[in-house]
Design a protein around this motif. Structure first.
Motif, PDB file in Angstrom:
ATOM      1  N   LEU A 128      -2.733  -5.523   7.174  1.00 23.49           N
ATOM      2  CA  LEU A 128      -2.473  -5.700   5.745  1.00 23.49           C
ATOM      3  C   LEU A 128      -3.707  -5.460   4.883  1.00 23.49           C
ATOM      4  CD1 LEU A 128      -0.213  -8.879   5.847  1.00 23.49           C
ATOM      5  CD2 LEU A 128       0.500  -6.521   5.451  1.00 23.49           C
ATOM      6  N   LEU A 129      -4.888  -5.469   5.494  1.00 17.13           N
ATOM      7  CA  LEU A 129      -6.119  -5.343   4.707  1.00 17.13           C
ATOM      8  C   LEU A 129      -6.185  -4.050   3.898  1.00 17.13           C
ATOM      9  CD1 LEU A 129      -8.858  -6.329   3.788  1.00 17.13           C
ATOM     10  CD2 LEU A 129      -9.830  -5.557   5.968  1.00 17.13           C
ATOM     11  N   PRO A 130      -5.923  -2.872   4.492  1.00 18.76           N
ATOM     12  CA  PRO A 130      -6.001  -1.662   3.667  1.00 18.76           C
ATOM     13  C   PRO A 130      -4.974  -1.622   2.544  1.00 18.76           C
ATOM     14  CG  PRO A 130      -5.111  -1.155   5.823  1.00 18.76           C
ATOM     15  CD  PRO A 130      -5.624  -2.552   5.895  1.00 18.76           C
ATOM     16  N   ASN A 156      -4.093  -1.161  -3.008  1.00 15.31           N
ATOM     17  CA  ASN A 156      -3.383  -1.552  -4.222  1.00 15.31           C
ATOM     18  C   ASN A 156      -4.339  -2.004  -5.307  1.00 15.31           C
ATOM     19  OD1 ASN A 156      -0.152  -1.776  -4.193  1.00 15.31           O
ATOM     20  ND2 ASN A 156      -0.927  -1.942  -2.103  1.00 15.31           N
ATOM     21  N   TYR A 157      -5.423  -2.667  -4.922  1.00 12.47           N
ATOM     22  CA  TYR A 157      -6.386  -3.058  -5.955  1.00 12.47           C
ATOM     23  C   TYR A 157      -6.997  -1.835  -6.631  1.00 12.47           C
ATOM     24  CZ  TYR A 157     -10.456  -4.238  -8.505  1.00 12.47           C
ATOM     25  OH  TYR A 157     -11.372  -4.288  -9.530  1.00 12.47           O
ATOM     26  N   TRP A 193      -0.985  -4.864 -13.916  1.00 12.33           N
ATOM     27  CA  TRP A 193      -0.307  -6.122 -13.554  1.00 12.33           C
ATOM     28  C   TRP A 193       0.495  -5.949 -12.263  1.00 12.33           C
ATOM     29  CZ3 TRP A 193       0.439 -10.831 -16.499  1.00 12.33           C
ATOM     30  CH2 TRP A 193       1.501 -11.654 -16.068  1.00 12.33           C
ATOM     31  N   ASN A 194       1.385  -4.981 -12.253  1.00  8.71           N
ATOM     32  CA  ASN A 194       2.298  -4.822 -11.109  1.00  8.71           C
ATOM     33  C   ASN A 194       1.560  -4.458  -9.826  1.00  8.71           C
ATOM     34  OD1 ASN A 194       4.457  -5.400 -12.761  1.00  8.71           O
ATOM     35  ND2 ASN A 194       5.082  -3.275 -13.032  1.00  8.71           N
ATOM     36  N   VAL A 195       0.700  -3.462  -9.899  1.00  7.13           N
ATOM     37  CA  VAL A 195       0.017  -3.004  -8.691  1.00  7.13           C
ATOM     38  C   VAL A 195      -1.071  -4.005  -8.279  1.00  7.13           C
ATOM     39  CG1 VAL A 195      -1.216  -1.081  -7.619  1.00  7.13           C
ATOM     40  CG2 VAL A 195       0.531  -0.627  -9.343  1.00  7.13           C
ATOM     41  N   GLY A 196      -1.698  -4.649  -9.270  1.00  4.84           N
ATOM     42  CA  GLY A 196      -2.687  -5.674  -8.959  1.00  4.84           C
ATOM     43  C   GLY A 196      -2.072  -6.857  -8.230  1.00  4.84           C
ATOM     44  N   TYR A 197      -0.900  -7.304  -8.689  1.00  6.80           N
ATOM     45  CA  TYR A 197      -0.227  -8.405  -7.995  1.00  6.80           C
ATOM     46  C   TYR A 197       0.258  -7.975  -6.609  1.00  6.80           C
ATOM     47  CZ  TYR A 197      -0.229 -12.139 -11.482  1.00  6.80           C
ATOM     48  OH  TYR A 197      -0.610 -13.158 -12.323  1.00  6.80           O
ATOM     49  N   GLN A 198       0.619  -6.705  -6.446  1.00 12.42           N
ATOM     50  CA  GLN A 198       0.982  -6.235  -5.108  1.00 12.42           C
ATOM     51  C   GLN A 198      -0.206  -6.375  -4.162  1.00 12.42           C
ATOM     52  OE1 GLN A 198       2.492  -2.236  -5.437  1.00 12.42           O
ATOM     53  NE2 GLN A 198       4.142  -2.833  -6.818  1.00 12.42           N
TER      54      GLN A 198
END
Length: 531
Positions: free
Chosen positions: A43-45, A50-51, A103-108
């Motif tokens: 999950l790390l990458p 996403n960040y 917002w959306n991609v940051g929260y992902q």
């Protein structure tokens, strides 16, 4: 990178059934991992990618902050031209979509990091991974708070537990919690324990570099607070310096994009489309700044296309990179023939080409070909930023070691050398000579430090960071654009409104958050640390 497959396999594996033994056997896919067997390293990458995606390309920053803080410029205008959001603060047909990207991609990204933390927690062999998961949550959530203000935090990322309508926490409480969590997680990193095995950063799991990254992030977040809570800023800036921040450009945190696998650099993708190749230029503010001190980066970042419309729309051919030829496009002008037509701008140089091949913006500098590379690096945090922040911390009387002049010089040299990751190598002797010729002047220290921070983050295409530090510091001093029909009252936007879906899907909590904003959910309301 394997993020799409990683995400799919995890989501399938996480859907555990509560059935009888026979039904459980019938309904379990033996090819998928369960939560007990899934390796959270995978999950790390996804958290990292996403960040960086949340602060790049059409997720918002290149269409907003890049021109709000006058790093880039464009003559586009009107609802059909998407750069009007940035250059003139004018609504386009997709503004609402752009404003929710971070917002959306940051929260992902935060969600992947949170899930990684939960799966790694309590397992000694995954202790470093669990702490890195916290660091990545801090990075993502602080970025969202910087962009919007108050955000869902204590109840965020809890959908699996049934909380789908989270309350909003104040930016102040979010920041103070993030700093505390970051301190604990970073201090707990242990080079003697197993390292993560799927690190998309250039660190490749190096715990010593991750520790520096955690403390460097702490320094950046602490310095955000110098005007809103100077005591907390001082405390955590000093803790960060004592813990050990970046010490060379080799510590820069970034991800190399891989367009062939579907993970292209969003900024490179934008700047390599036909409209963007033609319409996006360096701002006059940026080019004038670089020319004023003979900055060696100028010939690497800027080019003037060959004469004529055809050449100006050609993304495959390099232009003239001679420093003396570079000319920045003033922000706020268009090609509409009226009072704000580029031809009416002070000192207009004229166009190039003739007849159908003429272009009125042909003499203005555009980003060089390296910025059109979809495999280019996406920067998270650099040694240059850290040294410039340390320089300011010394100026403000914080006990972080060293001198303001020494840190400033290190930051200037590092900002020049970090361009090598784009392929634009400038040798150490040239960078050092430039820094020596342009030392820190005590009377103008805060101005110099933060102008360099703006230029460095802008030239590395980290537009969100250039904007946030401008909000925090007030430098460079910028003249706003007041274009007809703008959405910010002729002011440079200081936040992004919340995604439109929040008002309908999370209405009560959204309204409570908006009630705390001066003037409502608009583009210019100041958040807690933005003084």
């Amino acid at each position: 990178m394997k993020k799409k497959l990683i995400a799919l396999s995890f989501l399938v594996g996480a859907m555990q059934l509560s059935c009888t033994e026979d039904l459980d056997q019938l309904n379990t896919d033996p090819t998928q991992a369960s939560a007990t067997t899934f390796d959270p390293n995978l999950l790390l990458p996804s958290a990292q990618w996403n960040y960086v995606s949340s602060i790049a390309g059409y997720n918002g920053p290149i269409l907003f902050q890049s021109m709000w803080v006058q790093v880039l410029s464009s003559t586009t205008s009107g609802a059909a031209n998407y750069y009007s959001n940035a250059d003139k603060y004018v609504q386009s047909s997709n503004t609402a979509n752009y404003q929710q990207g971070t917002w959306n991609v940051g929260y992902q990204g935060a969600s992947y990091a949170y899930e990684m933390e939960q799966l790694a927690k309590g397992k000694p062999a995954l202790a470093n991974l669990a702490n890195i998961a916290v660091i990545m949550q801090v990075q993502a959530l602080s970025s969202i708070a910087d962009t919007y203000g108050d955000i869902p935090y204590t109840q965020a990322l809890q959908a699996k537990g049934g909380t789908t309508l989270p309350t909003y926490d104040t930016q102040e409480s979010v920041y103070k919690s993030l700093l505390t969590r970051l301190e604990t997680a970073t201090a707990a990193l242990n080079a003697s324990s197993p390292a993560p095995t799927n690190d998309a950063f250039a660190y490749k799991g190096n715990i010593a570099q991750w520790k520096k990254y955690g403390y460097s992030l702490m320094l950046k977040l602490a310095m955000r607070l110098v005007k809103s809570d100077a005591a907390t800023a001082k405390t955590f800036a000093e803790k960060a310096a004592a813990g050990g921040v970046f010490s060379s450009v080799g510590d820069d945190a970034y991800i190399m994009a891989d367009d062939s696998k579907g993970f292209g650099n969003g900024n490179g993708a934008a700047l390599s489309t036909l409209a963007d190749v033609y319409q996006v230029r360096w701002s006059k503010t940026m080019i004038d700044f670089l020319k004023s001190t003979n900055d060696p980066r100028l010939s690497r970042v800027a080019e003037v296309p060959a004469d004529g419309l055809t050449a100006n729309q050609d993304m495959a051919s390099a232009g003239n990179t001679t420093p003396a030829a570079q000319l920045g496009l003033p922000n706020g002008y268009d090609l509409n023939g009226g009072a704000t037509d580029i031809s009416k701008s002070p000192g207009y140089p004229g166009g190039t080409g003739t007849g159908a091949n003429a272009t009125p913006i042909g003499k203005y500098s555009r980003p060089t070909m390296m910025y059109r590379n979809r495999n280019a690096p996406l920067f998270v945090l650099t040694y240059a930023e850290v040294e410039l922040l340390l320089a300011e911390a010394v100026v403000r009387g914080f006990n972080v070691g060293g001198t303001a002049a020494g840190h400033y010089k290190n930051g200037v040299v590092a900002g020049i050398q970090s361009l090598a990751k784009y392929g634009a190598t400038i040798d150490a002797a040239t960078a050092t000579a430039y820094a020596d010729a342009n030392p820190l002047v005590t009377a103008n220290a805060l101005k110099q430090i933060n102008e360099q921070y703006w230029a460095t983050t802008g030239l590395l295409m980290n537009f969100s960071e250039a904007w946030n530090n401008w909000k925090r510091s007030g430098f460079p001093v910028l003249t706003p654009v007041n274009y007809v029909g703008n959405f910010s009252g002729g002011q440079i936007p200081r936040r992004q409104p919340y995604p439109t879906g929040e008002a309908t899907l999370n209405s009560a909590n959204y309204k409570a958050a908006v009630s705390k904003l001066s003037g409502g959910d608009n583009w210019v309301a100041r958040s807690w640390w933005d003084k």
